[in-house]
Design an enzyme around this catalytic site. Structure first.
Site, mmCIF file in Angstrom:
data_model
loop_
_atom_site.group_PDB
_atom_site.id
_atom_site.type_symbol
_atom_site.label_atom_id
_atom_site.label_comp_id
_atom_site.label_asym_id
_atom_site.label_seq_id
_atom_site.Cartn_x
_atom_site.Cartn_y
_atom_site.Cartn_z
ATOM 1 C CD GLU A 1 -27.653 5.911 34.094
ATOM 2 O OE1 GLU A 1 -26.633 5.455 34.635
ATOM 3 O OE2 GLU A 1 -28.719 5.268 34.030
ATOM 4 C CE LYS B 1 -25.733 21.153 27.312
ATOM 5 N NZ LYS B 1 -24.604 21.006 26.381
HETATM 6 P P1 NAD Z 1 -20.053 16.853 32.203
HETATM 7 O O1 NAD Z 1 -20.764 16.622 33.484
HETATM 8 O O2 NAD Z 1 -18.982 17.852 32.162
HETATM 9 O O3 NAD Z 1 -21.088 17.256 31.064
HETATM 10 C C1 NAD Z 1 -22.228 16.492 30.786
HETATM 11 C C2 NAD Z 1 -23.302 17.374 30.198
HETATM 12 O O4 NAD Z 1 -23.710 18.304 31.195
HETATM 13 C C3 NAD Z 1 -22.856 18.206 28.998
HETATM 14 O O5 NAD Z 1 -23.901 18.269 28.058
HETATM 15 C C4 NAD Z 1 -22.614 19.582 29.620
HETATM 16 O O6 NAD Z 1 -22.775 20.623 28.691
HETATM 17 C C5 NAD Z 1 -23.701 19.622 30.669
HETATM 18 N N1 NAD Z 1 -23.461 20.564 31.767
HETATM 19 C C6 NAD Z 1 -22.283 21.049 32.211
HETATM 20 N N2 NAD Z 1 -22.483 21.912 33.235
HETATM 21 C C7 NAD Z 1 -23.813 21.958 33.442
HETATM 22 C C8 NAD Z 1 -24.655 22.639 34.364
HETATM 23 N N3 NAD Z 1 -24.138 23.463 35.285
HETATM 24 N N4 NAD Z 1 -25.981 22.444 34.308
HETATM 25 C C9 NAD Z 1 -26.520 21.603 33.408
HETATM 26 N N5 NAD Z 1 -25.778 20.937 32.495
HETATM 27 C C10 NAD Z 1 -24.439 21.098 32.515
HETATM 28 O O7 NAD Z 1 -19.531 15.409 31.770
HETATM 29 P P2 NAD Z 1 -18.709 15.018 30.475
HETATM 30 O O8 NAD Z 1 -17.304 15.446 30.660
HETATM 31 O O9 NAD Z 1 -19.439 15.461 29.262
HETATM 32 O O10 NAD Z 1 -18.826 13.427 30.520
HETATM 33 C C11 NAD Z 1 -17.968 12.634 31.241
HETATM 34 C C12 NAD Z 1 -18.656 12.075 32.457
HETATM 35 O O11 NAD Z 1 -19.882 11.439 32.106
HETATM 36 C C13 NAD Z 1 -17.835 11.002 33.113
HETATM 37 O O12 NAD Z 1 -17.843 11.174 34.501
HETATM 38 C C14 NAD Z 1 -18.566 9.719 32.742
HETATM 39 O O13 NAD Z 1 -18.356 8.647 33.612
HETATM 40 C C15 NAD Z 1 -19.982 10.168 32.722
HETATM 41 N N6 NAD Z 1 -20.806 9.247 31.938
HETATM 42 C C16 NAD Z 1 -21.701 8.433 32.594
HETATM 43 C C17 NAD Z 1 -22.467 7.519 31.875
HETATM 44 C C18 NAD Z 1 -23.450 6.621 32.568
HETATM 45 O O14 NAD Z 1 -24.325 6.077 31.896
HETATM 46 N N7 NAD Z 1 -23.361 6.436 33.868
HETATM 47 C C19 NAD Z 1 -22.339 7.441 30.498
HETATM 48 C C20 NAD Z 1 -21.427 8.272 29.872
HETATM 49 C C21 NAD Z 1 -20.668 9.183 30.595
#
Ligand code: NAD
Length: 487
Positions: free
Chosen positions: A256, A181
């Site tokens: 991550e 997803k």
């Molecule tokens: P997010 O957590 O809002 O969303 C990430 C994913 O999770 C999306 O696909 C979203 O649709 C899904 N999601 C949201 N709510 C969910 C739920 N309740 N259950 C299951 N899935 C759900 O994060 P974002 O805003 O898309 O990304 C930014 C964050 O990602 C930042 O904190 C960044 O540091 C982190 N990030 C980490 C890495 C790494 O490798 N450590 C890499 C890239 C981004």
């Protein structure tokens, strides 16, 4: 205006492109124009159920199980070749339209890196080995490495296809099947990858793609008892929720998450290289990089000169049309993310940090689009919110320190531990820092360098588990112990 074919805006389940069961759709905008870019099928729990069944069926199908490890490897290699060959320009343009990142980054970094991840794991398929182990008694004892099963992957929007590849390639390498997803605001390249995987000969059902809302499709995937493992990239807040839910069915989980990574420049460093490293360490990818070097620790004696050098180079990073090859800063991915960046600029001012450059929304072309100027705060203290909370945007915080020891102490005063860097010509200081910094990746005289062969992941609240490298194979295999009686 560039017109390219969009990939199917439906769900990929069992090798077929299908609508969501309840017909729901999700509209996405191009962040640089705010014009509607796509209308994606929005998966619900029924679709998750269908996709997980398809992945389970594929896992047990002859088409997948009968492939030898090397045949699997050839498919992965072919995907890599298609990604940076026939479809390179299309994928790069899609990524830029969807995410807002400069085409320079999509074409020369993201897409070639995706291909390399597939090729790297193509090479591993026939090297995932068990061991023979000496045991007491007349036994031949050995271990088998078997696929975990159905992998549920959930990714963020900042490196949409690259983050997908970090999960899909090692999962398929080890013989798993996948339901992915992607993020709501950047799903197009992952959909295109679905087409490419089928073209490369991946059997139907081995890769299923569900676009849709995180709280609906993502949450249903995490809850589903038919999913054996969740591989997640995203925010700490969602990661925490996923870990809790996954515990109900004892799914394997790798997370991550975010970062607030320190970039330490000592007085004896190669000054120009460190200035370039500090700028690229934060402004590359608009600062929407989990490992971004957002806390810049500068030794007192070079502080003013260093800040001046950065400020003089930031005009090069003023945002412009991401589709132009010369652009180095594109559009922030969404309105919500732009508002977050602007909120933190306000917080920095309130906290008393000095706004040395930028600090406002930018207008590009027609005046539409989520652009923000590169921003530098100086005289930041490590305890300020702009130095402790992840902004995930083009905002750099420069902190003055008296010595390496002071820098290391403050660098570790964070709840995150994803990456860190130190710039120095002193080999002892460099290695001392590498040992002292509590983070999963350390760069010495470099920043933002990644290789598919090197593990990547976080300490502390930056998550657990490692992606990439041999380490990722642990995440996608179960070890089985076999005792054969020789009596
Ligand atoms: P997010 O957590 O809002 O969303 C990430 C994913 O999770 C999306 O696909 C979203 O649709 C899904 N999601 C949201 N709510 C969910 C739920 N309740 N259950 C299951 N899935 C759900 O994060 P974002 O805003 O898309 O990304 C930014 C964050 O990602 C930042 O904190 C960044 O540091 C982190 N990030 C980490 C890495 C790494 O490798 N450590 C890499 C890239 C981004």
């Amino acid at each position: 205006m560039i017109i390219i074919p969009l990939p199917p805006q439906r769900l990929l389940i069992g090798g077929e492109w299908v609508e969501a069961d309840d017909g729901q759709r999700l509209t996405t905008l191009s962040p640089s124009t705010e014009v509607e870019l796509a209308s994606l099928a929005a998966a619900g729990p029924e679709d998750v159920d269908r996709a997980v069944s398809a992945a389970r069926q594929a896992l047990e199908s002859k088409a997948w199980r009968k492939l030898t490890a090397r045949q699997r490897g050839r498919i992965l290699w072919k995907i890599g070749d298609l990604v940076d060959g026939k479809y390179r320009d299309e994928l790069a343009t899609l990524e830029t339209l969807d995410n807002g990142k400069p085409i320079f980054e999509s074409k020369y970094v993201d897409i070639p890196s995706v291909a390399n991840v597939f090729r790297y794991y193509a090479g591993w398929t026939d090297k995932v080995c068990g061991k023979t182990i000496p045991t007491d008694g007349p036994f031949l004892s050995y271990t088998l490495r078997e696929p975990v099963g159905v992998v549920g992957a959930i990714t963020a929007w900042n490196f949409p296809l690259l983050l997908s590849s970090w999960k899909i390639a090692p999962a398929l390498c080890c013989g798993n099947t996948v339901v992915i997803k992607p993020a709501e605001t950047a799903s197009l390249t992952t959909l295109k990858l679905g087409e490419i995987a089928l073209e490369a000969g991946l059997p139907p059902g081995c890769l299923n793609i569900l676009t849709g809302a995180g709280e609906v499709a993502g949450a249903a995937l995490v809850r589903h008892p038919g999913v054996d493992k969740i591989a997640f990239t995203g925010s700490g807040e969602v990661g925490r929720r996923i870990a809790r839910t996954a515990a109900d069915t004892f799914k394997r989980v790798s997370l991550e998450l975010g970062g607030k990574s320190p970039n330490i420049v000592l007085a004896d460093a190669d000054f120009d290289a460190a200035v370039r490293g500090a700028i690229n360490g934060l402004f590359y990818g608009k600062g929407e990089v989990c490992a971004a070097g957002s806390r810049l620790f500068l030794e007192d004696s070079i502080y003013d000169r260093f800040v001046e050098a950065i400020t003089s180079r930031l005009p090069r990073f003023e945002p412009a049309d991401p589709l132009h090859e010369a652009t180095r800063m594109g559009a922030i991915n969404s309105q919500a993310q732009l508002e977050r960046v602007m909120k933190y600029v306000g917080v920095g001012k309130e906290e008393g940090a000095h706004l040395a450059y930028g600090g406002e929304r930018a207008s590009v072309g027609s005046g539409r689009g989520f652009f923000h100027r590169p921003t530098l705060f100086t005289e930041v203290r490590n305890e300020m919110r702009i130095a402790q909370e992840e902004i995930f945007g083009p905002v750099l915080a420069a902190i003055r320190v008296g010595s390496l020891e002071e820098a290391l102490e403050q660098a570790n005063q964070t709840r995150y531990g994803l990456a860190a860097a130190v710039w120095t010509r002193d080999i002892k200081k460099a290695h001392r820092a590498a040992q002292a910094l509590r983070a999963g990746t350390i760069w010495i005289n470099a920043y933002n360098f990644y290789d598919p062969a090197m593990p990547f992941g976080g300490f502390k609240e930056s998550g657990f588990g490692r992606e990439l490298g041999e380490a990722a194979l642990e995440q996608y295999t179960e070890t089985k112990s076999v005792y054969v009686s020789l009596r």
